[in-house]
Write an enzyme that holds these catalytic residues in place. Structure first.
Site, short mmCIF file in Angstrom:
data_model
loop_
_atom_site.label_atom_id
_atom_site.label_comp_id
_atom_site.label_asym_id
_atom_site.label_seq_id
_atom_site.Cartn_x
_atom_site.Cartn_y
_atom_site.Cartn_z
N GLY A 23 0.65 -1.30 0.21
CA GLY A 23 0.14 -0.57 0.09
C GLY A 23 0.89 1.44 0.24
O GLY A 23 1.57 1.46 0.70
N ARG A 84 2.35 -5.13 -5.43
CA ARG A 84 1.66 -6.05 -4.29
C ARG A 84 1.78 -7.46 -5.43
O ARG A 84 1.20 -8.15 -5.94
CB ARG A 84 0.49 -6.76 -3.53
CG ARG A 84 0.21 -5.75 -2.08
CD ARG A 84 -0.96 -5.88 -1.42
NE ARG A 84 -1.44 -4.68 -0.69
CZ ARG A 84 -1.93 -3.88 -0.59
NH1 ARG A 84 -2.85 -3.65 -1.31
NH2 ARG A 84 -1.96 -3.10 0.16
N ASP A 115 6.23 -5.06 6.31
CA ASP A 115 7.18 -7.01 6.73
C ASP A 115 7.26 -7.91 5.37
O ASP A 115 8.09 -8.80 5.40
CB ASP A 115 6.78 -6.94 8.11
CG ASP A 115 5.79 -7.19 8.25
OD1 ASP A 115 4.56 -6.74 7.66
OD2 ASP A 115 5.37 -7.50 9.77
N THR A 138 4.09 1.49 5.73
CA THR A 138 2.38 1.60 5.44
C THR A 138 1.32 2.65 7.05
O THR A 138 1.67 2.78 8.06
CB THR A 138 1.91 -0.10 6.53
OG1 THR A 138 0.62 -0.23 6.70
CG2 THR A 138 3.06 -0.11 7.70
N ASP A 140 -1.31 1.52 8.58
CA ASP A 140 -1.03 0.47 9.27
C ASP A 140 -0.57 1.02 10.39
O ASP A 140 -0.69 0.41 11.78
CB ASP A 140 -1.65 -0.87 8.80
CG ASP A 140 -1.80 -0.88 7.59
OD1 ASP A 140 -3.06 0.14 7.11
OD2 ASP A 140 -2.16 -1.63 6.65
N ASP A 142 2.11 -1.01 11.69
CA ASP A 142 1.61 -2.25 12.17
C ASP A 142 2.91 -2.85 11.87
O ASP A 142 2.81 -4.67 12.12
CB ASP A 142 0.07 -3.34 11.17
CG ASP A 142 0.41 -2.91 10.40
OD1 ASP A 142 1.50 -3.47 9.28
OD2 ASP A 142 -0.42 -4.34 9.55
N ARG A 184 -5.80 -3.31 8.83
CA ARG A 184 -5.41 -3.93 7.87
C ARG A 184 -6.16 -4.97 9.74
O ARG A 184 -7.26 -5.00 9.76
CB ARG A 184 -4.38 -4.44 7.40
CG ARG A 184 -4.64 -5.90 7.08
CD ARG A 184 -3.13 -6.39 6.17
NE ARG A 184 -2.67 -5.55 5.14
CZ ARG A 184 -3.69 -5.78 4.37
NH1 ARG A 184 -3.82 -6.67 3.52
NH2 ARG A 184 -2.87 -4.49 3.19
N ALA A 199 -14.07 11.15 20.46
CA ALA A 199 -15.34 9.58 20.06
C ALA A 199 -15.98 9.85 21.51
O ALA A 199 -15.44 9.05 22.22
CB ALA A 199 -14.64 9.28 19.73
N HIS A 262 -9.57 4.51 1.24
CA HIS A 262 -8.95 5.02 0.44
C HIS A 262 -8.31 6.29 0.39
O HIS A 262 -7.05 6.44 0.21
CB HIS A 262 -8.98 4.30 -1.14
CG HIS A 262 -8.44 3.10 -0.71
ND1 HIS A 262 -9.45 1.68 -0.68
CD2 HIS A 262 -7.34 2.35 -1.22
CE1 HIS A 262 -8.87 0.28 -0.84
NE2 HIS A 262 -8.12 0.26 -0.65
#
Ligand code: F6P
Length: 338
Positions: A23, A84, A115, A138, A140, A142, A184, A199, A262
């Protein structure tokens, strides 16, 4: 193993290439700009590999010039494309990729990705001896071993802007908005966004909650005049519709879902991502020139460190416990103000 076997009598400049994998993130273009400028400053020749490992296999590799990176610092995405690649998982295609690099005399690679991409590169290094340095990239956030991945700050900024705007309409219409963020399998984007946007609910896999525990408190708030709710949900939970229905069925509150999707990957790179791109690339080029052959540059506790692929890819990423505790506390049903 790969060696610079060009004995022409002249001193050959070392060659370095960069590619983006997985991504895209806002921050890749500033990284490409710094890559070209710093490679020239260090006396090495920069190359672009277009469309990730796919371009490496298809020999889509071009010399990179200052002109290529003029004006791109303000743009999201990546000028050289990303992909990808399934083919790079196969030995056959990795051999083709290595031949392409060796034919051009490129001995060093910088990979902006996650990774999975780094694991692929580790194999490539072991088989073909092409040195590489991975830069965690990324939205994410993560990747184990680094506190920060390129692109996260810009993505959080986009999410913040979207939530703030949704709040305008939510408050005008007396509705509950269930806003789904990317990530993800990781709740990082949702957690930080929920904590920083006021929130009422934060739903992520790392902090399991029972929605029914909020019911009494939310009903009391409605009876005292609350006229909208904002719930931030990580896509990892895959239950955005369920949560929206809960507001309708259990609280009798009209609900809408907004899947940010996106848009979170695009946008003008933030100052922080521009600076991090600059720093990641500088350290990566320095490391390769100093002889580091297969590492990932990580940003941990405000310092850059180089880690092995095993350190980043063998263990799953866990959100920092201090942040999780803050989130647990802020969104605990027992702390809901009646
Ligand atoms: O890894 C980045 C990411 O944007 C995730 O947050 C998301 O789940 C996924 O990529 C979306 O992938 P694609 O762009 O292939 O739809």
């Amino acid at each position: 193993m790969f060696s610079m076997a060009h004995n022409t009598g002249e001193t050959m400049k070392q060659k370095i290439a960069i590619l983006c994998s997985g991504g895209d993130v806002s921050g890749m273009n500033p990284a490409l700009k710094r890559f070209v400028e710093y490679a020239h400053a260090r006396g090495i020749e920069p190359y672009f590999i277009h469309h990730g490992f796919e371009g490496l296999i298809d020999n889509n590799i071009t010399p990179a010039s200052y002109a290529d990176v003029t004006g791109i610092i303000t743009r999201g995405g990546t000028k050289i494309g990303s992909a990808r690649s399934k083919r790079f998982l196969e030995n056959y295609y990795r051999e083709i990729a290595a031949k392409n690099l060796k034919a051009l005399g490129i001995s060093m690679l910088i990979v902006l990705g996650g990774d999975g991409s780094f694991r692929g590169m580790e194999r490539f290094y072991a088989e073909q001896g092409i040195a590489f340095c991975g830069i965690p990239s990324t939205i994410d956030n993560d990747i184990n071993g680094t506190d920060y991945c390129l692109g996260v700050d810009t993505a959080l900024g986009v999410i913040k802007g979207s939530i703030d705007q949704i709040r305008d309409t939510a408050s005008s219409f007396r509705r509950a908005f269930v806003i789904e963020t990317m990530g993800r399998n990781c709740g990082y984007l949702a957690l930080i966004s929920a904590m920083t946007s006021g929130a009422e609910l934060c739903l992520i896999p790392e902090i399991p909650v029972n929605l029914h525990e909020y019911k009494g408190c939310f009903q009391s708030q409605i009876s005292k005049g609350r006229d909208y709710f904002i719930a931030i949900v990580s896509e990892a939970l895959q239950n955005t519709h369920e949560i929206s229905q809960w507001f309708e069925k259990e609280l009798g509150f009209e609900s809408r879902i907004s899947v940010l999707g996106h848009i979170q990957r695009g946008g003008n790179p933030s100052v922080y991502d521009r600076l991090m791109a600059y720093r990641f690339v500088t350290y990566a080029i320095d490391a390769l020139l100093e002889g580091k052959t297969h590492s990932v540059i990580c940003y941990t506790k405000s310092h850059f460190t180089f880690k092995t692929i095993d350190e980043v890819a063998l263990h799953p990423y866990r959100i920092d416990e201090e942040l999780l505790n803050l989130g647990r506390e802020q969104f605990a049903p027992s702390h809901c103000q009646m």
